[in-house]
Scaffold this motif. Structure first.
Motif, PDB file in Angstrom:
ATOM      1  N   TRP A 306      -5.077  12.598   5.971  1.00  0.00           N
ATOM      2  CA  TRP A 306      -6.061  13.756   6.319  1.00  0.00           C
ATOM      3  C   TRP A 306      -6.448  13.598   7.657  1.00  0.00           C
ATOM      4  CZ3 TRP A 306      -8.010  17.047   2.477  1.00  0.00           C
ATOM      5  CH2 TRP A 306      -7.516  16.702   1.094  1.00  0.00           C
ATOM      6  N   LEU A 307      -6.474  12.316   7.976  1.00  0.00           N
ATOM      7  CA  LEU A 307      -6.952  11.743   9.485  1.00  0.00           C
ATOM      8  C   LEU A 307      -6.008  12.201  10.485  1.00  0.00           C
ATOM      9  CD1 LEU A 307      -8.883  10.222  11.363  1.00  0.00           C
ATOM     10  CD2 LEU A 307      -7.597   8.099  10.958  1.00  0.00           C
ATOM     11  N   THR A 308      -4.700  11.983  10.080  1.00  0.00           N
ATOM     12  CA  THR A 308      -3.712  12.497  11.059  1.00  0.00           C
ATOM     13  C   THR A 308      -3.718  13.908  11.442  1.00  0.00           C
ATOM     14  OG1 THR A 308      -2.417  10.572  10.549  1.00  0.00           O
ATOM     15  CG2 THR A 308      -1.122  12.196  11.561  1.00  0.00           C
ATOM     16  N   MET A 309      -4.257  14.798  10.630  1.00  0.00           N
ATOM     17  CA  MET A 309      -4.309  16.113  10.777  1.00  0.00           C
ATOM     18  C   MET A 309      -5.537  16.478  11.915  1.00  0.00           C
ATOM     19  SD  MET A 309      -4.389  18.016   6.897  1.00  0.00           S
ATOM     20  CE  MET A 309      -3.676  17.094   5.711  1.00  0.00           C
ATOM     21  N   VAL A 310      -6.292  15.491  12.160  1.00  0.00           N
ATOM     22  CA  VAL A 310      -7.607  15.865  13.221  1.00  0.00           C
ATOM     23  C   VAL A 310      -6.873  16.063  14.295  1.00  0.00           C
ATOM     24  CG1 VAL A 310      -9.676  15.096  13.677  1.00  0.00           C
ATOM     25  CG2 VAL A 310      -9.153  14.860  11.349  1.00  0.00           C
ATOM     26  N   PRO A 311      -6.409  15.219  15.202  1.00  0.00           N
ATOM     27  CA  PRO A 311      -5.929  15.449  16.369  1.00  0.00           C
ATOM     28  C   PRO A 311      -4.957  16.716  16.627  1.00  0.00           C
ATOM     29  CG  PRO A 311      -4.957  13.459  15.560  1.00  0.00           C
ATOM     30  CD  PRO A 311      -5.937  13.825  14.652  1.00  0.00           C
ATOM     31  N   SER A 312      -4.420  16.836  15.625  1.00  0.00           N
ATOM     32  CA  SER A 312      -3.168  18.269  15.527  1.00  0.00           C
ATOM     33  C   SER A 312      -4.021  19.513  15.801  1.00  0.00           C
ATOM     34  CB  SER A 312      -2.356  18.328  14.385  1.00  0.00           C
ATOM     35  OG  SER A 312      -1.664  16.931  14.062  1.00  0.00           O
ATOM     36  N   VAL A 313      -5.254  19.498  15.301  1.00  0.00           N
ATOM     37  CA  VAL A 313      -6.238  20.603  15.749  1.00  0.00           C
ATOM     38  C   VAL A 313      -6.389  20.758  17.234  1.00  0.00           C
ATOM     39  CG1 VAL A 313      -8.466  21.429  15.337  1.00  0.00           C
ATOM     40  CG2 VAL A 313      -7.432  20.221  13.380  1.00  0.00           C
ATOM     41  N   ALA A 314      -6.239  19.945  18.032  1.00  0.00           N
ATOM     42  CA  ALA A 314      -6.341  20.104  19.336  1.00  0.00           C
ATOM     43  C   ALA A 314      -5.076  20.986  20.082  1.00  0.00           C
ATOM     44  CB  ALA A 314      -6.533  18.846  20.110  1.00  0.00           C
ATOM     45  N   CYS A 315      -4.100  21.069  19.194  1.00  0.00           N
ATOM     46  CA  CYS A 315      -3.060  21.863  19.517  1.00  0.00           C
ATOM     47  C   CYS A 315      -3.234  23.495  19.408  1.00  0.00           C
ATOM     48  CB  CYS A 315      -1.669  21.554  18.745  1.00  0.00           C
ATOM     49  SG  CYS A 315      -1.116  19.840  18.940  1.00  0.00           S
ATOM     50  N   PHE A 316      -4.270  23.880  18.830  1.00  0.00           N
ATOM     51  CA  PHE A 316      -4.711  25.216  18.630  1.00  0.00           C
ATOM     52  C   PHE A 316      -5.899  25.701  19.538  1.00  0.00           C
ATOM     53  CE2 PHE A 316      -2.905  23.376  14.720  1.00  0.00           C
ATOM     54  CZ  PHE A 316      -1.920  24.299  14.470  1.00  0.00           C
ATOM     55  N   ASP A 317      -5.837  26.733  20.196  1.00  0.00           N
ATOM     56  CA  ASP A 317      -6.691  27.379  20.925  1.00  0.00           C
ATOM     57  C   ASP A 317      -7.554  28.252  20.010  1.00  0.00           C
ATOM     58  OD1 ASP A 317      -5.155  29.575  21.048  1.00  0.00           O
ATOM     59  OD2 ASP A 317      -4.864  29.551  23.120  1.00  0.00           O
ATOM     60  N   ASP A 318      -8.689  29.102  20.556  1.00  0.00           N
ATOM     61  CA  ASP A 318      -9.453  29.960  19.817  1.00  0.00           C
ATOM     62  C   ASP A 318      -8.844  31.046  19.371  1.00  0.00           C
ATOM     63  OD1 ASP A 318     -11.416  28.270  20.318  1.00  0.00           O
ATOM     64  OD2 ASP A 318     -12.269  29.642  21.983  1.00  0.00           O
ATOM     65  N   ALA A 319      -7.695  31.489  19.899  1.00  0.00           N
ATOM     66  CA  ALA A 319      -6.813  32.805  19.472  1.00  0.00           C
ATOM     67  C   ALA A 319      -6.222  32.212  18.157  1.00  0.00           C
ATOM     68  CB  ALA A 319      -6.085  33.188  20.546  1.00  0.00           C
ATOM     69  N   ALA A 320      -5.690  30.927  18.250  1.00  0.00           N
ATOM     70  CA  ALA A 320      -4.779  30.723  17.094  1.00  0.00           C
ATOM     71  C   ALA A 320      -5.808  30.237  15.973  1.00  0.00           C
ATOM     72  CB  ALA A 320      -4.058  29.454  17.450  1.00  0.00           C
ATOM     73  N   LEU A 321      -7.098  29.849  16.006  1.00  0.00           N
ATOM     74  CA  LEU A 321      -8.012  29.508  15.008  1.00  0.00           C
ATOM     75  C   LEU A 321      -8.711  30.531  14.325  1.00  0.00           C
ATOM     76  CD1 LEU A 321      -8.776  25.594  15.744  1.00  0.00           C
ATOM     77  CD2 LEU A 321      -7.139  26.548  14.050  1.00  0.00           C
ATOM     78  N   GLY A 322      -8.874  31.534  15.393  1.00  0.00           N
ATOM     79  CA  GLY A 322      -9.705  32.740  14.987  1.00  0.00           C
ATOM     80  C   GLY A 322      -9.679  33.154  13.551  1.00  0.00           C
ATOM     81  N   PHE A 323      -8.656  33.131  12.890  1.00  0.00           N
ATOM     82  CA  PHE A 323      -8.627  33.606  11.502  1.00  0.00           C
ATOM     83  C   PHE A 323      -9.531  32.897  10.533  1.00  0.00           C
ATOM     84  CE2 PHE A 323      -5.672  30.373  11.386  1.00  0.00           C
ATOM     85  CZ  PHE A 323      -5.626  29.541  10.321  1.00  0.00           C
ATOM     86  N   LEU A 324      -9.867  31.593  10.992  1.00  0.00           N
ATOM     87  CA  LEU A 324     -10.673  30.736  10.217  1.00  0.00           C
ATOM     88  C   LEU A 324     -12.062  31.367  10.138  1.00  0.00           C
ATOM     89  CD1 LEU A 324      -9.350  27.288  10.848  1.00  0.00           C
ATOM     90  CD2 LEU A 324      -8.754  28.382   8.797  1.00  0.00           C
ATOM     91  N   PHE A 325     -12.592  32.275  10.977  1.00  0.00           N
ATOM     92  CA  PHE A 325     -13.851  32.648  10.911  1.00  0.00           C
ATOM     93  C   PHE A 325     -14.158  34.092  10.933  1.00  0.00           C
ATOM     94  CE2 PHE A 325     -13.118  28.722  13.654  1.00  0.00           C
ATOM     95  CZ  PHE A 325     -14.264  28.009  13.618  1.00  0.00           C
ATOM     96  N   PRO A 326     -15.277  34.570  10.269  1.00  0.00           N
ATOM     97  CA  PRO A 326     -15.470  35.974  10.063  1.00  0.00           C
ATOM     98  C   PRO A 326     -15.631  36.679  11.422  1.00  0.00           C
ATOM     99  CG  PRO A 326     -17.338  34.728   9.500  1.00  0.00           C
ATOM    100  CD  PRO A 326     -16.187  33.701   9.798  1.00  0.00           C
TER     101      PRO A 326
END
Length: 561
Positions: A306-326
């Motif tokens: 679970w912890l190893t997933m955390v720094p992997s989040v830095a590979c995504f920008d807002d355009a890639a993560l926008g689907f997580l937000f309404p």
């Protein structure tokens, strides 16, 4: 009949002048669909990353609250007060700062006569702060630094219970998290402090080292990683298997070869995708998160995956993560889109003194991480690579790795007690103690607890392929079982002497365990494991036998309850 139709057509044609265009609704493209976020910003990335990090902190402090008193408390198996006193004695005459720098912890500043209360206070404060960040998505440097200092204070007195790679990994991840936030502002979108590219690259550098270090230690380590046979054993012999591991162990040989090859690809090739542009960086993040999810499903490896997933989040920008937000108006996604539009029109943030200082701090952070990375990189390049090592007591930049060697058979230490006055009597009835999660009763289903972690169960796995002389704490545990000590028994799942007089003798027995064959007679009888006794691990002990042993280590002799 044609004339009226012709007239009608002429009227329509006459009224078909150009109509004024209706401007598209704000936040939508000309087709009426919600406008997409632009690439290259990381406002939403920061929110996701901080919440993910806060979740890991929450789990870590929850484990600490439930288990620290029994493990390192006033009457714990390895009391941290005794550890701090030994550190202070070692550095006596060279100044108190040497002791503090060797084991940085706020416990140096507290009253040691109530160590249980101190440990609970640190854990409860960490739980409160991490809960706030997790729920709100808001954080500042003060809150994140508080979490880091609190957890470092526990790790540096945790001794063997906190000696594993994920502790240092959480501290390094948490240290970077401090600089992802504004100093004071508590806002999910602090417009004056955009996420620093230096800090984001710090997270990417971290995940690169984690994965590459894990891959290299395998290739350089156990031969089974090179001949692709390690997965034939891993599911059965990992520290704390879960029910899925039982099923995966039964897979055909070619599936295990594919698993090993996939592991090498994900740990030795995919990490370099980080440096090959946005799309491959996002692909790297997605593959590594998927890989960690598979590992979570296949075993109880604490909160490591679970912890190893955390720094992997830095590979995504807002355009890639926008689907997580309404996408509704006024929401975080809509506000980020408006900020991007303002930036696209040339609007720039006013460069204030605080911004200049912040940029200077980030540059200094980058230089510090680069400097501390030198021995880490040299270790990665070395044929004698070591894993899960810190080169400084603050654990800011560390080496990582996992399962460089694979045990080919599973052994377990089974603690047993008897009420018989004579431990050697043939009619003595020995009854097993049951642990929370580690294998014991062959008929008990393997547990599923990740990301939670039972520290005693994990250490019992290591004790099984060492001797009790290497693990004095297990004799301390035996002494507490002889007294029916409530605190120690809270670490176990089953006490055969509950509501009875304490056992007169406790012993450790050594067993070999194998998964039962799916569809075989043991599985049909409801047994997940097949076990065979190897021999004694430590001989039968009574409280009288342990008096001198406990006194020589300044452990209080337990009194029967």
């Amino acid at each position: 009949m044609a004339a009226p139709e012709e007239t009608l057509r002429r009227r329509k044609a006459g009224n078909s002048g150009p109509e004024p265009e209706t401007p598209p609704e704000s936040g939508r493209d000309p087709t009426g669909c919600p406008a997409r976020l632009r690439t290259g910003t990381f406002w939403l990335t920061r929110i996701v990353l901080l919440r993910a990090l806060a979740f890991i902190y929450f789990v870590a402090f929850l484990v600490a609250l439930h288990q620290n008193k029994q493990l390192i408390g006033d009457r714990g198996l390895l009391p941290c007060r005794a550890y701090l006193e030994s550190v202070r004695r070692y550095f006596q005459g060279r100044g108190g700062w040497d002791a503090v720098s060797y084991a940085p912890t706020v416990l140096w500043l507290l009253d040691w006569s109530h160590m249980n209360a101190n440990l609970d206070a640190l854990a409860l404060l960490g739980l409160g702060v991490s809960s706030f960040v997790l729920v709100t998505g808001c954080a500042n440097m003060v809150l994140m630094a508080t979490l880091w200092v609190l957890y470092m204070s526990l790790v540096n007195v945790g001794q063997i219970w906190y000696s594993f790679g994920w502790e240092s990994q959480l501290l390094e991840t948490g240290f970077l998290g401090i600089f992802l936030c504004p100093l004071w502002t508590l806002s999910r979108l602090p417009t004056g402090t955009p996420p620093s590219q230096i800090v984001l690259w710090g997270f990417r550098w971290l995940i690169f080292r984690i994965m590459l270090g894990a891959g290299l230690i395998k290739i350089r380590g156990d031969r089974c990683w090179r001949d692709l046979t390690c997965m034939d054993f891993h599911y059965e012999t990992q520290p704390v298997p879960n029910p899925v591991a039982y099923l995966l162990h039964q897979s055909p040989w070619w599936a295990h070869r594919f698993e090993t090859l996939s592991n090498h690809f994900l740990e030795l090739v995919v990490p370099f995708f980080i440096f090959l542009g946005r799309r491959l960086c996002i692909l790297h993040g997605a593959l590594q998160i998927l890989f960690q999810v598979v590992l979570v499903i296949s075993g109880n490896l604490s909160f490591l995956n679970w912890l190893t997933m955390v720094p992997s989040v830095a590979c995504f920008d807002d355009a890639a993560l926008g689907f997580l937000f309404p996408s509704g108006p006024g929401g975080l996604k809509d506000r980020v889109r408006k900020m991007q539009e303002e930036a696209a029109r040339g609007a720039r943030l006013t460069l204030r003194y605080g911004c200049v200082v912040r940029q200077a701090v980030h540059v200094a952070l980058g230089i510090l991480v680069a400097w501390l990375s030198v021995p880490v990189v040299l270790n990665l390049l070395s044929p004698t690579q070591v894993m899960n090592t810190s080169f400084n007591s603050l654990r800011i930049v560390n080496t990582y790795g996992a399962f460089g060697s694979i045990t080919k058979e599973r052994t377990e230490v089974i603690l047993q007690g008897t009420a018989s006055p004579n431990a050697s009597a043939p009619d003595a009835v020995w009854e097993d103690y049951g642990f929370k999660c580690k294998p014991g009763d062959p008929g008990r289903r393997p547990c599923l607890i990740s990301p939670y972690h039972y520290r005693l169960d994990w250490l019992m796995w290591f004790a099984a392929f060492q001797t009790y002389e290497h693990n004095e704490w297990i004799i301390h545990l035996a002494g507490k079982l002889l007294a029916n000590d409530r605190e120690a028994l809270s670490l176990l799942a089953f006490n055969p002497f509950k509501d009875r007089a304490p056992p007169r003798w406790v012993r450790g027995e050594h067993y070999r365990y194998k998964f039962s064959r799916l569809g075989g007679r043991h599985a049909a009888a409801g047994r997940w494991w097949v076990r065979k006794r190897i021999g004694p691990y430590f001989p039968p002990l009574s409280l009288r036998d342990l008096e001198g042993y406990f006194q020589s280590r300044d452990w209080p002799l337990p009194e029967p309850e």
